[in-house]
Design a protein around this motif. Structure first.
Motif, PDB file in Angstrom:
ATOM      1  N   SER A  78      20.049   2.783   6.699  1.00  0.00           N
ATOM      2  CA  SER A  78      19.113   2.584   5.618  1.00  0.00           C
ATOM      3  C   SER A  78      19.722   1.709   4.406  1.00  0.00           C
ATOM      4  N   TRP A  79      20.777   2.339   4.118  1.00  0.00           N
ATOM      5  CA  TRP A  79      21.640   1.652   2.793  1.00  0.00           C
ATOM      6  C   TRP A  79      22.059   0.290   2.972  1.00  0.00           C
ATOM      7  N   ALA A  80      22.422  -0.098   4.314  1.00  0.00           N
ATOM      8  CA  ALA A  80      22.983  -1.316   4.665  1.00  0.00           C
ATOM      9  C   ALA A  80      21.704  -2.247   4.545  1.00  0.00           C
ATOM     10  N   CYS A  81      20.464  -1.911   4.960  1.00  0.00           N
ATOM     11  CA  CYS A  81      19.168  -2.599   4.998  1.00  0.00           C
ATOM     12  C   CYS A  81      18.753  -2.877   3.548  1.00  0.00           C
ATOM     13  N   ILE A  82      18.817  -1.889   2.681  1.00  0.00           N
ATOM     14  CA  ILE A  82      18.386  -1.803   1.580  1.00  0.00           C
ATOM     15  C   ILE A  82      19.404  -3.146   0.732  1.00  0.00           C
ATOM     16  N   PHE A  83      20.759  -3.033   1.373  1.00  0.00           N
ATOM     17  CA  PHE A  83      21.579  -3.894   0.345  1.00  0.00           C
ATOM     18  C   PHE A  83      21.307  -5.290   0.976  1.00  0.00           C
ATOM     19  N   CYS A  84      21.025  -5.690   2.234  1.00  0.00           N
ATOM     20  CA  CYS A  84      20.727  -7.105   2.564  1.00  0.00           C
ATOM     21  C   CYS A  84      19.285  -7.489   1.921  1.00  0.00           C
ATOM     22  N   VAL A 100      26.480  -7.932   7.893  1.00  0.00           N
ATOM     23  CA  VAL A 100      25.851  -6.596   8.058  1.00  0.00           C
ATOM     24  C   VAL A 100      25.065  -6.163   9.187  1.00  0.00           C
ATOM     25  N   MET A 101      24.127  -7.335   9.403  1.00  0.00           N
ATOM     26  CA  MET A 101      23.303  -6.817  10.774  1.00  0.00           C
ATOM     27  C   MET A 101      24.181  -6.710  11.978  1.00  0.00           C
ATOM     28  N   GLU A 102      25.281  -7.483  12.100  1.00  0.00           N
ATOM     29  CA  GLU A 102      26.096  -7.389  13.385  1.00  0.00           C
ATOM     30  C   GLU A 102      26.792  -6.031  13.095  1.00  0.00           C
ATOM     31  N   ALA A 103      27.146  -5.456  12.227  1.00  0.00           N
ATOM     32  CA  ALA A 103      27.638  -4.045  12.363  1.00  0.00           C
ATOM     33  C   ALA A 103      26.740  -2.920  12.642  1.00  0.00           C
TER      34      ALA A 103
END
Length: 97
Positions: free
Chosen positions: A17-23, A40-43
């Motif tokens: 969730s945090w990674a998606c918000i960052f993106c 980010v999406m690859e990770a």
């Protein structure tokens, strides 16, 4: 197929969730780097599947995927492994580093 242990499931969900918000926030900037978003999406793209197929995956594999994002290459970017580890602690799971 089995779902991962609750602390891992929650920490993984929070991290994705945090990674998606960052993106999402990056895309609000003029000239957002497509490579950053892709990194980010690859990770994170496999993390949800891993968390619900826990018989075939483990904590080290989740961290390996999160560690594929080179946060140091992008100023202000999150270290996904550190974030995940902190969330694991927040949810009561301590792991060896």
């Amino acid at each position: 197929m089995s779902i991962g242990p609750e602390p891992i499931l929650k920490a993984g969900n929070d991290t994705v969730s945090w990674a998606c918000i960052f993106c999402r926030n990056q895309t609000l900037r003029e000239g957002a780097a497509a490579k950053l978003i892709n990194d980010v999406m690859e990770a994170i793209h496999e993390i949800p599947r891993m968390l619900v197929d826990w018989d075939c995956h483990n904590l080290e594999e989740v961290k390996m995927h999160l560690g594929c994002f080179p946060a140091g290459r992008w100023p202000g970017a999150p270290d996904l492994v550190k974030y995940f580890d902190q969330k694991l602690k927040d949810y009561g799971l301590t792991t060896r580093q």
